[in-house]
Design a protein around this motif. Structure first.
Motif, PDB file in Angstrom:
ATOM      1  N   PHE A   7       0.917  -1.128   0.165  1.00 43.57           N
ATOM      2  CA  PHE A   7       0.169  -0.049  -0.058  1.00 43.57           C
ATOM      3  C   PHE A   7       1.009   1.491  -0.032  1.00 43.57           C
ATOM      4  O   PHE A   7       0.641   2.200  -0.704  1.00 43.57           O
ATOM      5  CB  PHE A   7      -0.887  -0.037   1.213  1.00 43.57           C
ATOM      6  N   LEU A  54      -2.272   0.931   8.044  1.00 45.01           N
ATOM      7  CA  LEU A  54      -3.004   1.264   6.704  1.00 45.01           C
ATOM      8  C   LEU A  54      -3.994   2.362   7.091  1.00 45.01           C
ATOM      9  O   LEU A  54      -4.657   2.173   8.257  1.00 45.01           O
ATOM     10  CB  LEU A  54      -3.721   0.155   6.378  1.00 45.01           C
ATOM     11  N   GLN A  57     -10.986   3.227   6.191  1.00 46.08           N
ATOM     12  CA  GLN A  57     -11.707   3.346   4.648  1.00 46.08           C
ATOM     13  C   GLN A  57     -12.116   4.772   4.508  1.00 46.08           C
ATOM     14  O   GLN A  57     -12.000   5.084   3.165  1.00 46.08           O
ATOM     15  CB  GLN A  57     -13.018   2.734   4.857  1.00 46.08           C
ATOM     16  N   LEU A  60      -8.965   6.399   3.275  1.00 46.04           N
ATOM     17  CA  LEU A  60      -8.762   6.075   1.942  1.00 46.04           C
ATOM     18  C   LEU A  60      -9.460   6.629   0.826  1.00 46.04           C
ATOM     19  O   LEU A  60      -8.768   6.894  -0.320  1.00 46.04           O
ATOM     20  CB  LEU A  60      -8.787   4.253   1.984  1.00 46.04           C
ATOM     21  N   GLN A  72     -10.028   1.014  -4.558  1.00 44.35           N
ATOM     22  CA  GLN A  72      -9.736  -0.376  -4.318  1.00 44.35           C
ATOM     23  C   GLN A  72      -8.382  -0.641  -5.034  1.00 44.35           C
ATOM     24  O   GLN A  72      -7.528  -1.257  -4.711  1.00 44.35           O
ATOM     25  CB  GLN A  72     -10.813  -1.348  -5.103  1.00 44.35           C
ATOM     26  N   ARG A  75      -5.738   0.691  -2.502  1.00 41.65           N
ATOM     27  CA  ARG A  75      -5.757  -0.139  -1.297  1.00 41.65           C
ATOM     28  C   ARG A  75      -5.100  -1.656  -1.725  1.00 41.65           C
ATOM     29  O   ARG A  75      -4.330  -2.239  -0.960  1.00 41.65           O
ATOM     30  CB  ARG A  75      -7.175  -0.432  -0.716  1.00 41.65           C
TER      31      ARG A  75
END
Length: 151
Positions: A7, A54, A57, A60, A72, A75
């Motif tokens: 990532f 990470l 969501q 992201l 996506q 990620r």
């Protein structure tokens, strides 16, 4: 290579592609300009770029929108292979083109009109059940329109 490191590499590459240096100070400034939640710290974004953590969501999503990539892809990469899908129902195979067209038109109606159509269908089904006494079946199989009608 682990998932976090991969990532971090994709994030750095996306930043370069968008014309930004992949440095924590740049990422912190640009991200926090676009994010409406609690600002992310310099240490937090450094962990993203170093492959230690990470982002959540929602973060992201902001990163992907800012950098002009699909969330996506950012990620999981180009070959993420992660898809959410439902298997097709068995009934779909037996639905013809006319039925599909009717269903599509039904689904395009406003909710109130759909309710009226559903009530009409229910009324027809109840009337058919009352007339046949067998909830729309004959001899254990489904009855097709026009079958069993006197004519």
């Amino acid at each position: 290579m682990n998932e976090k490191t991969a990532f971090a590499e994709r994030l750095a590459a996306a930043m370069r592609s968008a014309g930004y240096e992949p440095r924590p100070a740049v990422l912190e400034r640009e991200f926090n300009l676009r994010y409406w939640g609690k600002p992310v710290t310099l240490q937090g974004v450094r962990r993203w770029l170093c492959g230690e953590t990470l982002p959540q969501q929602e973060k992201l999503q902001v990163l992907a929108e800012w950098l002009g990539v699909e969330p996506q892809t950012l990620r999981f990469g180009e070959r993420g292979g992660y898809q959410v899908s439902e298997p097709r129902g068995a009934w779909e195979a037996s639905v013809g083109a006319e039925e599909r067209r009717v269903l599509q038109r039904y689904l395009a109606l406003p909710v109130e009109q759909r309710k009226v159509v559903a009530q009409v269908i229910e009324a027809f089904a109840r009337a058919d059940e009352a007339g046949s006494g067998e909830e729309g079946t004959e001899g254990g199989r489904e009855r097709k329109p026009g079958e069993g009608d006197a004519g």
